[in-house]
Design an enzyme around this catalytic site. Structure first.
Site, PDB file in Angstrom:
ATOM      1  N   CYS A 150       0.832  -1.219   0.000  1.00 28.38           N
ATOM      2  CA  CYS A 150       0.000   0.000   0.000  1.00 28.38           C
ATOM      3  C   CYS A 150       0.866   1.269   0.000  1.00 28.38           C
ATOM      4  O   CYS A 150       0.718   2.138  -0.870  1.00 28.38           O
ATOM      5  CB  CYS A 150      -0.960  -0.019   1.178  1.00 28.38           C
TER       6      CYS A 150
HETATM    7  N1  LIG Z   1      -4.418  -4.351   5.006  1.00 28.07           N
HETATM    8  C1  LIG Z   1      -3.882  -3.625   4.043  1.00 28.07           C
HETATM    9  O1  LIG Z   1      -4.107  -2.402   3.940  1.00 28.07           O
HETATM   10  C2  LIG Z   1      -2.972  -4.271   3.023  1.00 28.07           C
HETATM   11  C3  LIG Z   1      -2.570  -3.516   1.914  1.00 28.07           C
HETATM   12  C4  LIG Z   1      -1.721  -4.102   0.961  1.00 28.07           C
HETATM   13  C5  LIG Z   1      -1.297  -5.414   1.140  1.00 28.07           C
HETATM   14  N2  LIG Z   1      -1.668  -6.105   2.234  1.00 28.07           N
HETATM   15  C6  LIG Z   1      -1.188  -7.484   2.368  1.00 28.07           C
HETATM   16  O2  LIG Z   1      -2.261  -8.365   2.011  1.00 28.07           O
HETATM   17  C7  LIG Z   1      -2.208  -9.552   2.806  1.00 28.07           C
HETATM   18  C8  LIG Z   1      -3.548  -9.700   3.550  1.00 28.07           C
HETATM   19  O3  LIG Z   1      -3.693  -8.557   4.384  1.00 28.07           O
HETATM   20  P1  LIG Z   1      -4.948  -8.349   5.340  1.00 28.07           P
HETATM   21  O4  LIG Z   1      -4.800  -7.007   5.935  1.00 28.07           O
HETATM   22  O5  LIG Z   1      -6.198  -8.705   4.618  1.00 28.07           O
HETATM   23  O6  LIG Z   1      -4.616  -9.474   6.455  1.00 28.07           O
HETATM   24  P2  LIG Z   1      -5.570 -10.096   7.547  1.00 28.07           P
HETATM   25  O7  LIG Z   1      -6.692  -9.160   7.807  1.00 28.07           O
HETATM   26  O8  LIG Z   1      -4.696 -10.491   8.672  1.00 28.07           O
HETATM   27  O9  LIG Z   1      -6.160 -11.420   6.840  1.00 28.07           O
HETATM   28  C9  LIG Z   1      -5.381 -12.555   6.524  1.00 28.07           C
HETATM   29  C10 LIG Z   1      -6.269 -13.658   5.986  1.00 28.07           C
HETATM   30  O10 LIG Z   1      -5.477 -14.839   5.761  1.00 28.07           O
HETATM   31  C11 LIG Z   1      -5.988 -15.933   6.535  1.00 28.07           C
HETATM   32  N3  LIG Z   1      -4.856 -16.728   7.034  1.00 28.07           N
HETATM   33  C12 LIG Z   1      -3.912 -16.338   7.933  1.00 28.07           C
HETATM   34  N4  LIG Z   1      -2.997 -17.323   8.098  1.00 28.07           N
HETATM   35  C13 LIG Z   1      -3.373 -18.342   7.291  1.00 28.07           C
HETATM   36  C14 LIG Z   1      -2.847 -19.637   7.030  1.00 28.07           C
HETATM   37  N5  LIG Z   1      -1.735 -20.073   7.627  1.00 28.07           N
HETATM   38  N6  LIG Z   1      -3.502 -20.434   6.141  1.00 28.07           N
HETATM   39  C15 LIG Z   1      -4.624 -20.024   5.540  1.00 28.07           C
HETATM   40  N7  LIG Z   1      -5.187 -18.794   5.727  1.00 28.07           N
HETATM   41  C16 LIG Z   1      -4.563 -17.976   6.607  1.00 28.07           C
HETATM   42  C17 LIG Z   1      -6.747 -15.279   7.655  1.00 28.07           C
HETATM   43  O11 LIG Z   1      -7.713 -16.164   8.176  1.00 28.07           O
HETATM   44  P3  LIG Z   1      -8.126 -16.038   9.737  1.00 28.07           P
HETATM   45  O12 LIG Z   1      -8.534 -14.621   9.963  1.00 28.07           O
HETATM   46  O13 LIG Z   1      -9.232 -17.025   9.849  1.00 28.07           O
HETATM   47  O14 LIG Z   1      -6.877 -16.367  10.494  1.00 28.07           O
HETATM   48  C18 LIG Z   1      -7.401 -14.097   6.925  1.00 28.07           C
HETATM   49  O15 LIG Z   1      -8.506 -14.528   6.175  1.00 28.07           O
HETATM   50  C19 LIG Z   1      -1.022  -9.379   3.764  1.00 28.07           C
HETATM   51  O16 LIG Z   1       0.102 -10.042   3.261  1.00 28.07           O
HETATM   52  C20 LIG Z   1      -0.802  -7.867   3.791  1.00 28.07           C
HETATM   53  O17 LIG Z   1       0.540  -7.507   4.068  1.00 28.07           O
HETATM   54  C21 LIG Z   1      -2.513  -5.582   3.169  1.00 28.07           C
END
Ligand SMILES: NC(=O)c1ccc[n+]([C@@H]2O[C@H](COP(=O)([O-])OP(=O)(O)OC[C@H]3O[C@@H](n4cnc5c(N)ncnc54)[C@H](OP(=O)(O)O)[C@@H]3O)[C@@H](O)[C@H]2O)c1
Length: 335
Positions: A150
């Site tokens: 981001c």
């Molecule tokens: N948030 C942002 O603004 C943003 C922006 C750009 C990029 N990103 C990147 O995008 C990715 C997702 O971000 P997010 O903010 O959406 O993260 P998040 O809210 O922590 O969600 C992560 C997701 O992955 C699942 N998960 C976690 N560990 C897992 C595993 N071992 N096996 C299978 N599923 C698993 C989680 O399920 P549970 O919740 O059931 O554990 C949840 O559905 C990250 O790498 C982050 O760095 C995020």
């Protein structure tokens, strides 16, 4: 209809992907998975989807996922994506990874900033960095897209044109992000009482998005250079606001700088450069736009860039990449 799956569907970016994909006329969501909230209808986990999507959110099973779709979004934490992407790529599925796992060409830099050795160097070499404004032609032919971070999205879009034209020096990026940037499973630093009415600076010299910004800017400009990048946490749900402080390397009038930006972004569907005034966060929240504005005083330039971290900074950009990859109109499902 292209069948798509979202792995990590219950995270902030996963939920946003589902919301946007439901409204996309060219795709159908056929698979959703999560780690903790599994075995439940997605519309039970997120009642706002009631009547819009009747699909169970599964515990990830790669084989049933593979049989269900053509393209998969991995909205997973880093270190998890590179364990899962190879199964999909081996079966010729398209993958758009939102984590940092495939963003760095150099696995040593990845290890330094993500504290783990890369475990899929084979596919790392083939990954295309999914910033459409600079890599559109490569994205069209990719099988694995590394969706940008981001902060890097807005930082690179804000300065790459001026850097490529050799116009900027002594760059400092002062960046501020809303709390959703940290993901859905909150810990103490993201407790409401700690965040509310507060502003904090974090990782001032070592944020993992700095090497990503530098690597991509070097690739775009063909030059090595350095800059300062300081992130802050804003007590807002979403949005990124950056202020870039820099000096002009040559004497330029405002109109000439505007012309440079225009020559790069005039045809871009999601970058809006302000001729006058500076952009505000509120205008981009809920959109896939990156808004840019600047002011000049003598040889000093100040640039402001804003995006919604969950849309242009993540899920919207991932869908923009999918549209390019599949030959849809680039703004399909994002307007
Ligand atoms: N948030 C942002 O603004 C943003 C922006 C750009 C990029 N990103 C990147 O995008 C990715 C997702 O971000 P997010 O903010 O959406 O993260 P998040 O809210 O922590 O969600 C992560 C997701 O992955 C699942 N998960 C976690 N560990 C897992 C595993 N071992 N096996 C299978 N599923 C698993 C989680 O399920 P549970 O919740 O059931 O554990 C949840 O559905 C990250 O790498 C982050 O760095 C995020």
């Amino acid at each position: 209809m292209v069948k798509v799956g979202v792995i990590g569907a219950t995270g902030f970016t996963g939920e946003e992907l589902v919301r946007l994909l439901i409204a996309h006329p060219g795709v159908k969501i056929t698979y959703l998975s999560a780690k903790l909230d599994k075995g439940l209808p997605f519309s039970e986990i997120f009642p706002k989807f009631k009547g819009k999507l009747e699909l169970i959110c599964e515990s990830l099973d790669v084989n049933s996922a593979l049989n269900s779709g053509d393209l998969f979004f991995l909205a997973l934490p880093h270190r998890v994506s590179f364990q899962i992407a190879p199964f999909f790529l081996e079966k010729k599925k398209l993958v758009i990874d939102l984590s940092a796992d495939y963003r760095f060409k150099d696995p040593i830099v990845y290890k330094k900033f993500y504290k783990i050795a890369h475990q899929d160097k084979k596919n790392l070499k083939k990954a295309v960095y999914g910033l459409p404004e600079f890599y559109r032609e490569k994205i069209k032919r990719a099988r694995l897209i590394a969706n940008p971070g981001c902060y890097p999205t807005v930082s690179i879009l804000s300065i790459a044109p001026l850097l490529r034209e050799g116009v900027l020096k002594n760059i400092v990026i002062d960046a501020k992000s809303g709390v959703s940037g940290a993901g859905r499973r909150a810990y103490l630093d993201f407790h409401y009482v700690h965040l509310s009415q507060n502003l904090t600076c974090y990782k001032p010299f070592g944020h993992q998005h700095l090497p990503e910004i530098l690597e991509v800017l070097s690739a775009i400009t063909g030059k090595k250079f350095n800059l300062r990048f300081t992130p802050h946490l804003l007590p807002l749900e979403r949005g990124i606001f950056i202020t870039v402080y820099a000096q002009l390397a040559k004497k330029l009038r405002r109109v000439q700088i505007y012309k440079i930006y225009k020559s790069y972004y005039e045809e871009e569907p999601f970058v809006r450069v302000f001729k006058e005034g500076l952009p505000q966060l509120k205008e981009v929240i809920g959109t896939n736009f990156c808004d840019l504005g600047f002011e000049v005083s003598g040889d000093n330039i100040l640039i402001v860039g804003v995006i919604d971290n969950l849309i242009k900074g993540a899920s919207g950009q991932a869908i923009q990449n999918m549209n390019i990859l599949l030959g849809f109109k680039e703004s399909e499902g994002l307007e």
